[in-house]
Write an enzyme that holds these catalytic residues in place. Structure first.
Site, PDB file in Angstrom:
ATOM      1  N   TYR A 159       0.831  -0.863  -0.234  1.00 44.74           N
ATOM      2  CA  TYR A 159       0.380  -0.186   0.108  1.00 44.74           C
ATOM      3  C   TYR A 159       0.489   1.317  -0.042  1.00 44.74           C
ATOM      4  CZ  TYR A 159      -3.003   3.430   2.006  1.00 44.74           C
ATOM      5  OH  TYR A 159      -3.620   4.566   2.748  1.00 44.74           O
TER       6      TYR A 159
HETATM    7  N1  LIG Z   1      -8.271   6.468   7.066  1.00 40.99           N
HETATM    8  C1  LIG Z   1      -6.790   6.639   7.205  1.00 40.99           C
HETATM    9  O1  LIG Z   1      -6.706   6.097   7.996  1.00 40.99           O
HETATM   10  C2  LIG Z   1      -6.569   7.266   5.917  1.00 40.99           C
HETATM   11  C3  LIG Z   1      -4.939   7.817   6.376  1.00 40.99           C
HETATM   12  C4  LIG Z   1      -3.856   7.804   4.603  1.00 40.99           C
HETATM   13  C5  LIG Z   1      -4.457   7.288   3.779  1.00 40.99           C
HETATM   14  N2  LIG Z   1      -5.972   7.556   3.380  1.00 40.99           N
HETATM   15  C6  LIG Z   1      -6.538   7.811   1.626  1.00 40.99           C
HETATM   16  O2  LIG Z   1      -7.242   8.368   2.060  1.00 40.99           O
HETATM   17  C7  LIG Z   1      -8.694   7.545   1.171  1.00 40.99           C
HETATM   18  C8  LIG Z   1      -9.667   7.578   1.432  1.00 40.99           C
HETATM   19  O3  LIG Z   1      -9.509   6.547   2.731  1.00 40.99           O
HETATM   20  P1  LIG Z   1     -11.205   7.059   3.461  1.00 40.99           P
HETATM   21  O4  LIG Z   1      -9.887   6.604   5.104  1.00 40.99           O
HETATM   22  O5  LIG Z   1     -11.425   7.894   3.792  1.00 40.99           O
HETATM   23  O6  LIG Z   1     -11.247   5.740   3.099  1.00 40.99           O
HETATM   24  P2  LIG Z   1     -13.134   4.792   3.577  1.00 40.99           P
HETATM   25  O7  LIG Z   1     -13.677   4.893   4.925  1.00 40.99           O
HETATM   26  O8  LIG Z   1     -12.691   3.796   4.095  1.00 40.99           O
HETATM   27  O9  LIG Z   1     -14.084   5.504   1.933  1.00 40.99           O
HETATM   28  C9  LIG Z   1     -13.839   5.062   1.152  1.00 40.99           C
HETATM   29  C10 LIG Z   1     -14.318   5.495  -0.436  1.00 40.99           C
HETATM   30  O10 LIG Z   1     -13.382   5.260  -0.936  1.00 40.99           O
HETATM   31  C11 LIG Z   1     -14.473   4.477  -1.747  1.00 40.99           C
HETATM   32  N3  LIG Z   1     -14.346   3.537  -3.061  1.00 40.99           N
HETATM   33  C12 LIG Z   1     -13.648   2.170  -2.790  1.00 40.99           C
HETATM   34  N4  LIG Z   1     -13.100   1.543  -3.107  1.00 40.99           N
HETATM   35  C13 LIG Z   1     -13.513   1.786  -4.451  1.00 40.99           C
HETATM   36  C14 LIG Z   1     -13.132   1.838  -5.947  1.00 40.99           C
HETATM   37  N5  LIG Z   1     -12.672   0.802  -6.216  1.00 40.99           N
HETATM   38  N6  LIG Z   1     -13.862   2.770  -6.587  1.00 40.99           N
HETATM   39  C15 LIG Z   1     -14.439   3.640  -6.527  1.00 40.99           C
HETATM   40  N7  LIG Z   1     -13.928   3.904  -5.279  1.00 40.99           N
HETATM   41  C16 LIG Z   1     -14.034   3.527  -4.404  1.00 40.99           C
HETATM   42  C17 LIG Z   1     -15.497   3.797  -1.632  1.00 40.99           C
HETATM   43  O11 LIG Z   1     -16.597   4.113  -1.869  1.00 40.99           O
HETATM   44  P3  LIG Z   1     -18.126   3.012  -1.131  1.00 40.99           P
HETATM   45  O12 LIG Z   1     -18.251   4.069  -0.122  1.00 40.99           O
HETATM   46  O13 LIG Z   1     -19.368   3.318  -2.670  1.00 40.99           O
HETATM   47  O14 LIG Z   1     -17.400   2.059  -0.923  1.00 40.99           O
HETATM   48  C18 LIG Z   1     -15.002   5.245  -0.246  1.00 40.99           C
HETATM   49  O15 LIG Z   1     -16.115   6.756  -0.654  1.00 40.99           O
HETATM   50  C19 LIG Z   1      -7.000   6.465   0.921  1.00 40.99           C
HETATM   51  O16 LIG Z   1      -7.071   6.813  -0.502  1.00 40.99           O
HETATM   52  C20 LIG Z   1      -6.690   6.060   1.806  1.00 40.99           C
HETATM   53  O17 LIG Z   1      -5.564   5.334   1.211  1.00 40.99           O
HETATM   54  C21 LIG Z   1      -7.163   7.264   5.264  1.00 40.99           C
END
Ligand SMILES: NC(=O)c1ccc[n+]([C@@H]2O[C@H](COP(=O)([O-])OP(=O)(O)OC[C@H]3O[C@@H](n4cnc5c(N)ncnc54)[C@H](OP(=O)(O)O)[C@@H]3O)[C@@H](O)[C@H]2O)c1
Length: 254
Positions: A159
């Site tokens: 990742y």
């Molecule tokens: N949370 C953390 O601690 C963290 C830290 C560093 C970076 N990030 C990055 O921040 C970003 C958002 O993370 P988050 O924490 O908000 O995640 P999350 O709460 O799991 O939400 C994920 C979102 O991405 C969408 N998604 C997932 N797979 C997809 C696909 N194949 N095609 C289209 N949409 C897709 C989901 O859509 P559905 O709702 O329809 O499933 C949802 O809207 C990611 O890139 C992650 O790597 C997160």
């Protein structure tokens, strides 16, 4: 004459960080298009919340891991912005959609690697390629990375490597799109309480305490800690910020 609203397109805006980015952008006066993969109802709740606050919003289905669907998606975006905004371009692209899939290097399967690769790197690369002609001059792109490219947590090798690729891609994007005034930046959150980190937080009940103890500000992140950073980058206040990685981790592992 009324000033034309800016439009931001956020992938994965149905929940988590993308949802907060959508709300923060709308709060600052930007109209928003969000995409979702499967959670249509949650996506349309975000749209309703934004519309209730007087901004325009729309939600579209997109799987960002399937490059073959991007041409059709581009045509759908084009039709939507023409119909809803009487425009042929939008202003900001935020590549946010992502999945968590933790495994030690020893245990990583090719399938798990490919699914991370498709959503976190290949999809971002080719979706940006598809949509770049539709981003207006002097617009911007924000790509989501992670604190894990600076520090390491076992289980995130694949990742974090792909997010590292996104950071490099963003610099090239800034260079190649700069002639049109388009800026490209990275936001790299530390751990944030979203569905993305739920499995890890449940598997390691002490995780939050340990991470908080290693964070200068003494806690882990909330979605509200991130949306405003993206909204800033998608504003004229950030017009001279280009090709930067902005970490939003409360000062983790200093
Ligand atoms: N949370 C953390 O601690 C963290 C830290 C560093 C970076 N990030 C990055 O921040 C970003 C958002 O993370 P988050 O924490 O908000 O995640 P999350 O709460 O799991 O939400 C994920 C979102 O991405 C969408 N998604 C997932 N797979 C997809 C696909 N194949 N095609 C289209 N949409 C897709 C989901 O859509 P559905 O709702 O329809 O499933 C949802 O809207 C990611 O890139 C992650 O790597 C997160």
């Amino acid at each position: 004459m009324e000033q034309q609203s800016k439009i931001a397109l956020i992938t994965g805006g149905s929940r988590g960080l993308g949802k907060n980015m959508a709300l923060a952008l709308a709060e600052k006066g930007t109209d928003v298009i969000i995409t979702y993969r499967s959670r249509k109802d949650e996506a349309f709740e975000v749209v309703s919340a934004i519309e209730a606050n007087g901004r325009k919003a729309a939600a579209m289905q997109l799987d960002t891991s399937v490059v073959a669907g991007f041409k059709t998606f581009g045509n759908e975006v084009s039709a939507l912005i023409n119909e809803k905004w009487s425009r042929s371009q939008f202003d900001y692209l935020i590549n946010n959609a992502g999945i968590d899939n933790r495994s030690l290097i020893n245990d990583t399967t090719e399938d798990a690697f490919d699914s991370l690769m498709n959503v976190h790197f290949k999809g971002v690369y080719f979706l940006t390629q598809q949509l770049l002609p539709m981003i207006a001059d002097n617009g911007g792109i924000v790509n989501l990375s992670t604190g894990l490219t600076r520090f390491t947590t076992p289980g995130y090798a694949a990742y974090a490597s792909m997010k590292g690729a996104i950071e490099t891609f963003t610099k090239y994007l800034a260079k190649e799109a700069g002639s049109r005034g388009i800026r490209a930046n990275v936001v790299a959150p530390g751990i944030v309480k979203t569905d993305f980190t739920k499995a890890a937080r449940e598997a390691f009940p002490d995780l939050e305490k340990i991470m908080s103890g290693n964070t200068a500000l003494g806690r882990i992140g909330e979605p509200e800690d991130i949306g405003g950073v993206v909204a800033f980058l998608c504003s004229d206040d950030a017009r001279w910020v280009n090709a930067q990685r902005i970490e939003a981790s409360g000062g983790y592992s200093l």
